[in-house]
Design a protein around this motif. Structure first.
Motif, PDB file in Angstrom:
ATOM      1  N   ILE A 168     120.412  67.815 -30.720  1.00 37.13           N
ATOM      2  CA  ILE A 168     121.739  67.593 -31.283  1.00 37.13           C
ATOM      3  C   ILE A 168     121.985  68.654 -32.342  1.00 37.13           C
ATOM      4  O   ILE A 168     121.435  68.579 -33.442  1.00 37.13           O
ATOM      5  N   PRO A 169     122.789  69.656 -32.044  1.00 33.65           N
ATOM      6  CA  PRO A 169     123.094  70.651 -33.072  1.00 33.65           C
ATOM      7  C   PRO A 169     124.309  70.240 -33.902  1.00 33.65           C
ATOM      8  O   PRO A 169     125.327  69.815 -33.356  1.00 33.65           O
ATOM      9  N   ASP A 170     124.179  70.362 -35.218  1.00 33.59           N
ATOM     10  CA  ASP A 170     125.345  70.283 -36.094  1.00 33.59           C
ATOM     11  C   ASP A 170     125.783  71.732 -36.277  1.00 33.59           C
ATOM     12  O   ASP A 170     125.459  72.386 -37.276  1.00 33.59           O
ATOM     13  N   THR A 171     126.527  72.228 -35.312  1.00 36.93           N
ATOM     14  CA  THR A 171     126.767  73.655 -35.155  1.00 36.93           C
ATOM     15  C   THR A 171     127.467  74.278 -36.354  1.00 36.93           C
ATOM     16  O   THR A 171     127.213  75.446 -36.694  1.00 36.93           O
ATOM     17  N   VAL A 172     128.351  73.539 -37.013  1.00 35.22           N
ATOM     18  CA  VAL A 172     129.038  74.095 -38.180  1.00 35.22           C
ATOM     19  C   VAL A 172     128.668  73.362 -39.471  1.00 35.22           C
ATOM     20  O   VAL A 172     129.354  73.487 -40.482  1.00 35.22           O
ATOM     21  N   GLY A 173     127.591  72.614 -39.449  1.00 28.31           N
ATOM     22  CA  GLY A 173     127.034  72.035 -40.673  1.00 28.31           C
ATOM     23  C   GLY A 173     127.919  71.037 -41.384  1.00 28.31           C
ATOM     24  O   GLY A 173     127.896  70.954 -42.613  1.00 28.31           O
ATOM     25  N   ILE A 174     128.690  70.227 -40.635  1.00 27.76           N
ATOM     26  CA  ILE A 174     129.657  69.326 -41.276  1.00 27.76           C
ATOM     27  C   ILE A 174     129.167  67.893 -41.408  1.00 27.76           C
ATOM     28  O   ILE A 174     129.801  67.081 -42.078  1.00 27.76           O
ATOM     29  N   CYS A 175     128.040  67.557 -40.795  1.00 28.44           N
ATOM     30  CA  CYS A 175     127.567  66.173 -40.786  1.00 28.44           C
ATOM     31  C   CYS A 175     126.803  65.858 -42.065  1.00 28.44           C
ATOM     32  O   CYS A 175     125.900  66.606 -42.463  1.00 28.44           O
ATOM     33  N   SER A 176     127.121  64.744 -42.675  1.00 31.39           N
ATOM     34  CA  SER A 176     126.292  64.284 -43.796  1.00 31.39           C
ATOM     35  C   SER A 176     124.982  63.763 -43.232  1.00 31.39           C
ATOM     36  O   SER A 176     124.888  63.424 -42.038  1.00 31.39           O
ATOM     37  N   PRO A 177     123.934  63.672 -44.050  1.00 33.55           N
ATOM     38  CA  PRO A 177     122.673  63.121 -43.557  1.00 33.55           C
ATOM     39  C   PRO A 177     122.835  61.726 -42.949  1.00 33.55           C
ATOM     40  O   PRO A 177     122.244  61.424 -41.906  1.00 33.55           O
ATOM     41  N   ALA A 178     123.639  60.869 -43.573  1.00 37.50           N
ATOM     42  CA  ALA A 178     123.843  59.519 -43.040  1.00 37.50           C
ATOM     43  C   ALA A 178     124.541  59.566 -41.686  1.00 37.50           C
ATOM     44  O   ALA A 178     124.190  58.810 -40.761  1.00 37.50           O
ATOM     45  N   GLN A 179     125.536  60.446 -41.540  1.00 35.56           N
ATOM     46  CA  GLN A 179     126.228  60.571 -40.262  1.00 35.56           C
ATOM     47  C   GLN A 179     125.292  61.089 -39.175  1.00 35.56           C
ATOM     48  O   GLN A 179     125.331  60.620 -38.028  1.00 35.56           O
ATOM     49  N   LEU A 180     124.445  62.035 -39.537  1.00 40.48           N
ATOM     50  CA  LEU A 180     123.514  62.583 -38.554  1.00 40.48           C
ATOM     51  C   LEU A 180     122.495  61.530 -38.126  1.00 40.48           C
ATOM     52  O   LEU A 180     122.144  61.435 -36.942  1.00 40.48           O
ATOM     53  N   ALA A 181     122.021  60.736 -39.067  1.00 40.51           N
ATOM     54  CA  ALA A 181     121.090  59.656 -38.728  1.00 40.51           C
ATOM     55  C   ALA A 181     121.730  58.668 -37.762  1.00 40.51           C
ATOM     56  O   ALA A 181     121.098  58.227 -36.793  1.00 40.51           O
ATOM     57  N   GLN A 182     122.990  58.337 -38.004  1.00 39.86           N
ATOM     58  CA  GLN A 182     123.686  57.412 -37.117  1.00 39.86           C
ATOM     59  C   GLN A 182     123.862  58.020 -35.729  1.00 39.86           C
ATOM     60  O   GLN A 182     123.733  57.334 -34.712  1.00 39.86           O
ATOM     61  N   LEU A 183     124.133  59.317 -35.673  1.00 39.66           N
ATOM     62  CA  LEU A 183     124.286  59.993 -34.388  1.00 39.66           C
ATOM     63  C   LEU A 183     122.978  59.972 -33.606  1.00 39.66           C
ATOM     64  O   LEU A 183     122.974  59.778 -32.378  1.00 39.66           O
ATOM     65  N   VAL A 184     121.872  60.185 -34.289  1.00 41.56           N
ATOM     66  CA  VAL A 184     120.564  60.115 -33.635  1.00 41.56           C
ATOM     67  C   VAL A 184     120.353  58.736 -33.026  1.00 41.56           C
ATOM     68  O   VAL A 184     119.936  58.592 -31.865  1.00 41.56           O
TER      69      VAL A 184
END
Length: 373
Positions: A168-184
């Motif tokens: 899962i790339p956050d290609t433009v670095g816009i995800c907060s850590p909490a959002q990225l954890a939820q995406l995982v």
């Protein structure tokens, strides 16, 4: 936590606007990564092989086998059959291809739609298997801006196709850590094999994002030495490896991480800041009276880990903000002259507009002993 690292210094890092690395320099980076203990090394782009012939990556493959035998060798490529075959011909343990899945990337870059992207997954995994690839990794480019429902559909499709890993790339670095954890967690509900993340640092959250994703159940995180990569780069190897080693029970050689970062820094003209986490030269230097006294009593009061673990040394300074406790900690022999010594230290540091060096402090101590107030 069973977290593992994919180093992408020679792939993502090659996209940074820095001086190009020679083959010998790349070999030294690979050897450093072997000493650090990263589990997978992305050695470069298959597209480079198509343009310039197979010798450069083939040579790096052989170097990695010799100097980083504990790491899997990976080749990155575009979502194209010929790229995948070229990568497979080099004999890596891992072939990773990048497939854009956001509507923005599909429409504006490729002039394709969602149905096309879904069709590519099964087709290209099949191409990789036919080419003899044992471990197929799919990078879902711009996943953090993709429609969540479509991301779920893509993940399920990759599961059916038999992919070994989704990234899962956050290609433009816009995800907060909490959002990225939820995406995982969301992707794991649809994809049962391994999951990785590739986090860009556009808002300074790449290391935090990688850690949050690993805590949420991701198996792999992409990193690079110094965070080298496009724009603001990606998660920094030295930071993520240090956190995993010192807080999560993983085992990476942090002295080797520091040495590799220092080596690469000079080659790519990216100076290491004195306050850079883990590898900065000044992160274990303290002047504040409260901190100096607390460190003298017990270093763990104000240090998250001993400096020796990352090849650093502690340096306690006193200056115009120092109180009696700090001066007593640094100059325990001051004794009855402590009040005088403290006043003199503050005055001299204010005059010089900086903390005092050990030599200046000793001279001041001797002067106080000769001429007590």
């Amino acid at each position: 936590m069973h977290a593992r690292l994919i180093d992408s210094t020679l792939r993502e890092g090659s996209q940074a606007v820095v001086p190009y690395l020679s083959c010998d320099q790349k070999a030294a980076v690979i050897a450093g990564l072997g000493r650090i203990g990263v589990e997978e090394i992305e050695l470069g782009h298959a597209v480079t092989e198509l343009a310039y012939g197979s010798e450069p990556l083939a040579e790096l493959m052989a170097i990695a086998a010799r100097t980083a035998p504990g790491a899997r060798r990976a080749i990155w490529c575009r979502a194209r059959a010929q790229d995948i075959r070229t990568a497979a011909a080099l004999g890596p343990e891992v072939v990773s291809f990048a497939l854009p899945i956001s509507d923005r990337h599909l429409a504006t870059r490729l002039h394709k739609d969602r149905s096309w992207a879904l069709d590519q997954i099964g087709r290209l995994v099949g191409v990789a298997r036919e080419a003899g690839v044992g471990y197929v990794s799919i990078g879902l480019e711009d996943a953090t801006r993709a429609d969540p429902g479509f991301l779920a559909e893509v993940s399920a499709c990759a599961q059916v196709a038999g992919a070994d890993r989704l990234r899962i790339p956050d290609t433009v670095g816009i995800c907060s850590p909490a959002q990225l954890a939820q995406l995982v967690r969301s992707v794991k509900a649809h994809f049962g094999a391994q999951l990785g993340v590739h986090v860009h640092n556009d808002f300074g959250m790449a290391t935090a994002g990688a850690v949050a994703a690993l805590e949420a159940g991701a198996d792999w995180a992409d990193v690079s030495v110094l965070g080298l990569g496009e724009r603001a780069g990606i998660s920094r190897l030295e930071e993520v490896a240090a956190w995993l080693s010192l807080r999560a029970g993983c085992h990476y050689d942090l002295l080797a991480a520091r040495q590799t970062a220092e080596m690469l820094s000079g080659w790519v003209s990216r100076p290491i800041g004195a306050q850079d986490p883990v590898i900065g030269s000044g992160i274990f230097t303290a002047e504040s009276g409260l901190h100096v006294a607390g460190l003298a009593a017990d270093p763990a009061n104000y240090e998250p880990y001993p400096p020796e673990l990352v090849g650093a040394k502690r340096s306690l300074r006193i200056g115009r903000n120092s109180g009696r406790a700090a001066v007593a900690a640094i100059v325990p022999e001051a004794g009855d002259e402590l009040l005088t010594m403290t006043a003199r230290v503050r005055a001299e540091a204010a005059r010089r507009d900086r903390a005092l060096s050990p030599e200046e402090l000793q001279a001041l101590r001797e002067d106080c002993a000769r001429r007590p107030a």
